[in-house]
Scaffold this active site. Structure first.
Site, PDB file in Angstrom:
ATOM      1  CG  ASP A 356      -1.809   1.170   1.335  1.00 56.88           C
ATOM      2  OD1 ASP A 356      -2.700   1.292   0.480  1.00 56.88           O
ATOM      3  OD2 ASP A 356      -1.637   1.979   2.269  1.00 56.88           O
ATOM      4  CD  GLU A 392      -2.161   2.268  -3.417  1.00 57.86           C
ATOM      5  OE1 GLU A 392      -3.297   2.706  -3.683  1.00 57.86           O
ATOM      6  OE2 GLU A 392      -1.759   2.114  -2.242  1.00 57.86           O
TER       7      GLU A 392
END
Length: 514
Positions: A356, A392
């Site tokens: 993330d 990401e």
């Protein structure tokens, strides 16, 4: 235990490995804190205990690690730490031994946080805000770590090792995917066991899925402000423990704890040829900014674990929009992340990770650096370099959008692919050339550094922004139920409502997507 300090036998122990390690005869405890002046291990008799039954003051300190070996402690023991040191928020130091702290290396969680003013290091409502000092004991409310027995019979479990070019990933939420599944008995819904059930696995294999990408299962918190409003943190991007699976997804009727149940789930998915990829949040923790609670790293060594502003160390650098950013430049914080990753591969048998806001991990000072220490270390690691690594490739800081700029070994969520396909799909003009490039592997993004087309994780929808149904039903987002005045979530979804905002009975509109 009679409550007397240090009545339990204590041997010197070792500074490695960090955390609580059961060796069949006792437990070695090791906690990193560079600036602490003292550390006490607090042992609890039950999750309901309002205070520790015993404190064990560590006397050994090696290479900034406080450690001891307790030969009488067994798996299942609940514990926390009290860490002594200066309370000087203007200098970044927020030690407060009145606050019980969760071991960053806790592999099991024995009690969740119970929100109360006592878990904050400063006095809420004080005119001096976080510069004030709260001397109330948080032991009755703090989360507790649990010593685990890591033994598990894996049998002939093997990683499927599906080649990248044959990989089809299904991003899913352990609870959300199983909670309403009609073929699951009620007791299995929302659990690890439910995800590994025969009916769920058949559904996945019928779809041709080769890997599930689980939204965060590291131990995470429900923020206090959410609970006060009758809400919870559904998604899980609020980690406090990087080694422990979330207890909330463990089936209560199954005797094994969350660690064992997670392993059972992985083994079941592997048997069906399905890889397990974890969505991991190493960019920030649930402790938030300077106004957040003191639950773990803040009280263990705030200046080491978190990035602080140079001009005023009272405040945290925030590249994530959540209040803080882990200080990946510190070797012990980097070790924490690497140890966590290796633990999930070696002990928990997962097959890869989706990072993330991965740009945050690459930041060295203010800039995103693709040759940052984090990526160098993963590249040479004999374990982690062999699993699936997905970035990401953005964060919320300046210069944080880095699609196409991650190094070899890494695949990326291709946000450019998502945006282009959505615009093409809804009929925007002038996109055919780029659409062809995206559909054929985005060589403009990945070929120059030696990566192949499978470096591009091609997706159209994910947990961020509109679902596929919303994408063809709404021009604007309507996130009203959670009480945040429609401020959360992405505003730019490249969507088209086809002529009616939301559900419609117009047959001409519905026929567009049938």
């Amino acid at each position: 235990m009679n409550g007397a300090e240090n009545s339990t036998k204590q041997w010197p122990g070792h500074p490695y490995p960090l955390g609580a390690t059961w060796d069949g005869k006792g437990v070695n405890f090791a906690l990193f804190s560079e600036h602490a002046t003292g550390v006490e291990l607090c042992l609890f008799d039950s999750p309901d205990a309002e205070k520790e039954s015993e404190r064990v003051r560590f006397t050994e300190y090696t290479d900034h690690v406080w450690h001891a070996y307790l030969p009488e402690v067994l798996p299942g023991q609940l514990y926390g730490y009290r860490v002594h040191g200066p309370y000087e928020p203007q200098q970044g130091y927020r030690f407060n031994s009145n606050k019980l702290l969760l071991d960053p290396y806790a592999k099991g969680i024995g009690r969740d946080v119970k929100w109360a003013d006592e878990v904050f290091g400063y006095r809420l409502g004080d005119p001096e805000s976080d510069l004030s000092f709260d001397d109330r004991d948080s032991a009755a409310y703090a989360p507790l770590a649990m010593v685990i027995d890591p033994a598990f019979t894996w049998g002939n479990d093997r990683p499927p090792r599906t080649p990248w070019h044959k990989t089809i990933v299904y991003e899913l939420h352990v609870k959300g995917f199983t909670q309403l599944h009609p073929a699951l008995p009620e007791r299995l819904r929302g659990t690890y066991a439910g995800l590994a059930s025969e009916s769920v696995i058949k559904h996945l294999t019928d779809l041709g899925i080769t890997a599930v990408e689980l939204e965060p299962v590291h131990y995470f918190l429900n923020d206090r402000h959410l609970l006060d409003r009758g809400l919870t943190n559904y998604w899980g991007y609020n980690t406090l423990g990087y080694f422990s699976p979330a207890r909330r997804y463990a089936a209560k009727h199954i005797q094994q704890d969350a660690v064992q149940q997670f392993k059972m789930m992985v083994a079941g998915l592997h048997q069906a040829g399905i890889e397990v990829i974890l969505d991991v949040v190493y960019n920030h923790t649930a402790e938030g900014n300077q106004l957040g609670p003191t639950l773990s790293m803040r009280g263990i060594d705030n200046t080491a674990y978190y990035k602080l502003t140079e001009a005023d160390p009272r405040y945290h650098r925030d590249y994530t929009g959540t209040g803080n950013s882990l200080n990946v430049r510190h070797p012990r914080v980097l070790q924490l992340i690497m140890d966590s990753l290796r633990y999930w591969v070696i002990d928990m048998h997962v097959d890869g990770f989706r990072f993330d806001l991965a740009s945050t991990l690459a930041r060295e000072l203010y800039d995103v650096d693709r040759l940052g220490a984090f990526f160098d270390i993963i590249h040479q690691d004999p374990i982690l370099s062999q699993v699936k690594l997905i970035a990401e490739p953005w964060d919320v800081g300046e210069g944080g959008y880095q699609v196409g700029n991650f190094p070899v070994l890494w695949s990326e969520w291709n946000g450019i692919y998502r945006d282009n396909v959505r615009r093409f799909w809804k009929g925007d003009g002038g996109l055919l050339s780029e659409f062809s490039t995206r559909l054929s592997g985005s060589s403009d993004l990945y070929k120059s550094d030696g990566r192949k087309p499978y470096a591009s994780i091609n997706f159209i929808t994910c947990h961020d922004g509109f679902t596929l149904h919303d994408f063809v039903s709404y021009n604007d987002k309507h996130n009203d139920v959670n009480g945040e005045n429609n401020q959360d979530g992405a505003n730019d979804n490249n969507s088209w409502n086809c002529g009616a905002e939301g559900p419609t009975e117009d047959p001409a509109i519905n026929a567009l997507w049938q």
